[in-house]
Design a protein around this motif. Structure first.
Motif, PDB file in Angstrom:
ATOM      1  N   GLY A 146     -19.056  32.344 -17.838  1.00 59.60           N
ATOM      2  CA  GLY A 146     -17.937  32.784 -17.025  1.00 59.60           C
ATOM      3  C   GLY A 146     -16.667  32.048 -17.413  1.00 59.60           C
ATOM      4  N   MET A 147     -16.028  31.431 -16.446  1.00 61.29           N
ATOM      5  CA  MET A 147     -14.793  30.689 -16.668  1.00 61.29           C
ATOM      6  C   MET A 147     -15.040  29.191 -16.788  1.00 61.29           C
ATOM      7  N   SER A 148     -16.296  28.824 -17.009  1.00 57.78           N
ATOM      8  CA  SER A 148     -16.651  27.405 -17.104  1.00 57.78           C
ATOM      9  C   SER A 148     -17.431  27.133 -18.378  1.00 57.78           C
ATOM     10  N   ALA A 149     -17.531  25.858 -18.735  1.00 53.24           N
ATOM     11  CA  ALA A 149     -18.357  25.410 -19.852  1.00 53.24           C
ATOM     12  C   ALA A 149     -19.508  24.599 -19.277  1.00 53.24           C
TER      13      ALA A 149
ATOM     14  N   LEU B  11     -17.797  22.431 -16.269  1.00 57.87           N
ATOM     15  CA  LEU B  11     -16.378  22.134 -16.071  1.00 57.87           C
ATOM     16  C   LEU B  11     -15.582  23.417 -16.306  1.00 57.87           C
ATOM     17  N   PRO B  12     -14.446  23.580 -15.638  1.00 60.04           N
ATOM     18  CA  PRO B  12     -13.571  24.715 -15.970  1.00 60.04           C
ATOM     19  C   PRO B  12     -13.172  24.637 -17.446  1.00 60.04           C
ATOM     20  N   LEU B  13     -12.922  25.773 -18.048  1.00 56.91           N
ATOM     21  CA  LEU B  13     -12.611  25.805 -19.474  1.00 56.91           C
ATOM     22  C   LEU B  13     -11.322  25.072 -19.825  1.00 56.91           C
ATOM     23  N   GLY B  14     -10.480  24.837 -18.840  1.00 54.41           N
ATOM     24  CA  GLY B  14      -9.248  24.103 -19.106  1.00 54.41           C
ATOM     25  C   GLY B  14      -9.393  22.601 -19.000  1.00 54.41           C
ATOM     26  N   GLU B  15     -10.601  22.111 -18.727  1.00 55.52           N
ATOM     27  CA  GLU B  15     -10.830  20.678 -18.554  1.00 55.52           C
ATOM     28  C   GLU B  15     -11.711  20.152 -19.685  1.00 55.52           C
ATOM     29  N   GLY B  16     -11.415  18.985 -20.209  1.00 60.20           N
ATOM     30  CA  GLY B  16     -12.288  18.363 -21.197  1.00 60.20           C
ATOM     31  C   GLY B  16     -12.154  18.969 -22.580  1.00 60.20           C
ATOM     32  N   VAL B  17     -12.519  18.198 -23.588  1.00 58.98           N
ATOM     33  CA  VAL B  17     -12.298  18.652 -24.964  1.00 58.98           C
ATOM     34  C   VAL B  17     -13.266  19.747 -25.408  1.00 58.98           C
TER      35      VAL B  17
ATOM     36  N   ILE C  93      -5.933  17.959 -16.459  1.00 65.54           N
ATOM     37  CA  ILE C  93      -5.283  17.437 -17.662  1.00 65.54           C
ATOM     38  C   ILE C  93      -3.961  18.126 -17.956  1.00 65.54           C
ATOM     39  N   ALA C  94      -3.750  19.286 -17.340  1.00 64.37           N
ATOM     40  CA  ALA C  94      -2.508  20.038 -17.570  1.00 64.37           C
ATOM     41  C   ALA C  94      -2.065  20.631 -16.243  1.00 64.37           C
ATOM     42  N   PRO C  95      -1.350  19.865 -15.435  1.00 63.75           N
ATOM     43  CA  PRO C  95      -0.956  20.330 -14.104  1.00 63.75           C
ATOM     44  C   PRO C  95      -0.174  21.633 -14.116  1.00 63.75           C
ATOM     45  N   GLU C  96       0.626  21.847 -15.155  1.00 65.26           N
ATOM     46  CA  GLU C  96       1.417  23.070 -15.257  1.00 65.26           C
ATOM     47  C   GLU C  96       0.803  24.019 -16.281  1.00 65.26           C
ATOM     48  N   ARG C  97       0.966  25.322 -16.036  1.00 64.49           N
ATOM     49  CA  ARG C  97       0.410  26.336 -16.935  1.00 64.49           C
ATOM     50  C   ARG C  97       0.915  26.158 -18.360  1.00 64.49           C
ATOM     51  N   GLU C  98       2.192  25.853 -18.509  1.00 60.50           N
ATOM     52  CA  GLU C  98       2.774  25.709 -19.836  1.00 60.50           C
ATOM     53  C   GLU C  98       2.128  24.556 -20.610  1.00 60.50           C
ATOM     54  N   GLN C  99       1.728  23.520 -19.901  1.00 64.17           N
ATOM     55  CA  GLN C  99       1.054  22.393 -20.560  1.00 64.17           C
ATOM     56  C   GLN C  99      -0.301  22.815 -21.104  1.00 64.17           C
TER      57      GLN C  99
ATOM     58  N   ALA D 189      -6.760  10.479 -23.594  1.00 68.50           N
ATOM     59  CA  ALA D 189      -6.950  10.108 -22.191  1.00 68.50           C
ATOM     60  C   ALA D 189      -6.983  11.381 -21.358  1.00 68.50           C
ATOM     61  N   ASP D 190      -8.111  12.102 -21.422  1.00 68.58           N
ATOM     62  CA  ASP D 190      -8.204  13.391 -20.752  1.00 68.58           C
ATOM     63  C   ASP D 190      -8.293  13.257 -19.233  1.00 68.58           C
ATOM     64  N   TRP D 191      -9.234  12.454 -18.774  1.00 69.06           N
ATOM     65  CA  TRP D 191      -9.493  12.355 -17.344  1.00 69.06           C
ATOM     66  C   TRP D 191      -8.896  11.085 -16.735  1.00 69.06           C
ATOM     67  N   VAL D 192      -9.231   9.967 -17.362  1.00 64.93           N
ATOM     68  CA  VAL D 192      -8.806   8.671 -16.846  1.00 64.93           C
ATOM     69  C   VAL D 192      -8.193   7.897 -17.997  1.00 64.93           C
ATOM     70  N   ASP D 193      -7.142   7.145 -17.719  1.00 61.91           N
ATOM     71  CA  ASP D 193      -6.532   6.337 -18.768  1.00 61.91           C
ATOM     72  C   ASP D 193      -7.593   5.457 -19.423  1.00 61.91           C
ATOM     73  N   GLY D 194      -7.588   5.480 -20.740  1.00 62.42           N
ATOM     74  CA  GLY D 194      -8.545   4.654 -21.479  1.00 62.42           C
ATOM     75  C   GLY D 194      -9.784   5.383 -21.921  1.00 62.42           C
ATOM     76  N   ILE D 195      -9.979   6.632 -21.469  1.00 61.34           N
ATOM     77  CA  ILE D 195     -11.148   7.413 -21.873  1.00 61.34           C
ATOM     78  C   ILE D 195     -10.672   8.647 -22.625  1.00 61.34           C
ATOM     79  N   GLY D 196     -11.200   8.864 -23.821  1.00 61.71           N
ATOM     80  CA  GLY D 196     -10.782  10.005 -24.629  1.00 61.71           C
ATOM     81  C   GLY D 196     -11.953  10.733 -25.239  1.00 61.71           C
ATOM     82  N   GLY D 197     -11.653  11.748 -26.018  1.00 65.45           N
ATOM     83  CA  GLY D 197     -12.716  12.514 -26.647  1.00 65.45           C
ATOM     84  C   GLY D 197     -12.206  13.462 -27.712  1.00 65.45           C
ATOM     85  N   VAL D 198     -13.148  14.020 -28.448  1.00 66.92           N
ATOM     86  CA  VAL D 198     -12.853  15.008 -29.492  1.00 66.92           C
ATOM     87  C   VAL D 198     -13.875  16.126 -29.361  1.00 66.92           C
ATOM     88  N   GLY D 199     -13.418  17.370 -29.377  1.00 66.71           N
ATOM     89  CA  GLY D 199     -14.313  18.518 -29.289  1.00 66.71           C
ATOM     90  C   GLY D 199     -13.983  19.554 -30.343  1.00 66.71           C
TER      91      GLY D 199
END
Length: 276
Positions: free
Chosen positions: A114-117, A139-145, A175-181, A199-209
């Motif tokens: 659906g609209m999630s991963a 997670l919603p498709l707009g969240e996380g790498v 991670i993107a409060p505004e649609r344009e982001q 730093a997707d979710w919390v400062d200091g935590i990152g990822g690559v997808g």
């Protein structure tokens, strides 16, 4: 008035009978009602009613000869989808393992629902407590790498629909409060072929997808790595290259010749301009 317990038992009995019929058809290809009765032990009169219900939802259909039944296209489609998901998980596991062993970090495999991963595989690494996405969770498709790597390579129509739905929420995503982001992040991912977040979710935590494509060039999944940004991006290991190579290796196993999904690059911006 029917007792709730009796209704539950009756419902389970119907499911059991349906499974028996589907298993018999899967084993034999096509069967008459009489042959199904012999195979399942159910009376012919009950089977006619059951087959009528299964035919209505597309799980069985008339066979090549009058009076015979076989598995329906909708049921075969469901089976093919499940098989494809199992294939992705099986083929991706060696690459996930290599990625984990090379970095010591937590790795994920996600597919779209659906609209999630949904996370269908995860190998825990260091700092496992910092990762909230558990096996089977979504997670919603707009969240996380990993979700973003899937969404960026979906069809323009699907991306437009997701953005319309997201526009009704505030914020659009964590991670993107505004649609344009979010549009900009999707465009960057589509252009580079990989989603990177320091730093997707919390400062200091990152990822690559990175996305995984099938033999038709359709995105079917994404794999990712996540950990402390200072360690993930500052070491001697090029995690972006490793994740991209791992996703490419799985895509090749699925019959993809290359990252053919990149034909959608820039689609997020085009979607944005179309809707304005």
């Amino acid at each position: 008035m029917t007792d709730t317990g009796e209704a539950s038992v009756g419902g389970m009995g119907l499911i059991t009978k349906s499974v028996a019929v589907l298993q018999a058809l899967a084993a034999s290809g096509e069967l008459t009602v009489g042959q199904l009765s012999d195979a399942t032990g159910e009376p012919v009169s009950s089977l006619y009613r059951l087959l009528s219900s299964l035919d209505a939802v597309g799980w069985v259909e008339q066979g090549s000869k009058r009076g015979k039944f076989r598995l329906g296209l909708d049921f075969l489609w469901l089976g093919a989808r499940l098989e494809a998901q199992l294939d992705v998980r099986r083929l991706a596991l060696p690459e996930l393992t290599r990625l984990h062993e090379a970095t010591g970090e937590t790795v994920f495999l996600c597919i779209r629902r659906g609209m999630s991963a949904v996370c269908i595989e995860r190998i825990d690494g260091r700092d496992v407590q910092i990762h909230s996405l558990r096996l089977g969770e979504s997670l919603p498709l707009g969240e996380g790498v990993a979700p973003r790597a899937i969404l960026a390579f979906e069809s323009p129509d699907f991306v437009a629909r997701y953005l319309r739905d997201a526009a009704s929420r505030a914020p659009v995503s964590a991670i993107a409060p505004e649609r344009e982001q979010l549009v900009r992040l999707l465009d960057e991912t589509a252009a580079s072929g990989v989603a990177v977040a320091e730093a997707d979710w919390v400062d200091g935590i990152g990822g690559v997808g990175a996305p995984i494509f099938d033999h038709k060039g359709h995105v079917v999944a994404a794999l990712s790595i996540s950990g402390l940004s200072g360690r993930l991006f500052s070491g001697d290991i090029d995690v972006v290259a490793l994740v991209t190579q791992a996703a490419h290796a799985v895509s090749l196993k699925l019959g993809s010749k290359s990252f053919t999904g990149r034909v959608n690059r820039g689609q997020a911006n085009s979607v944005a301009s179309q809707e304005q």
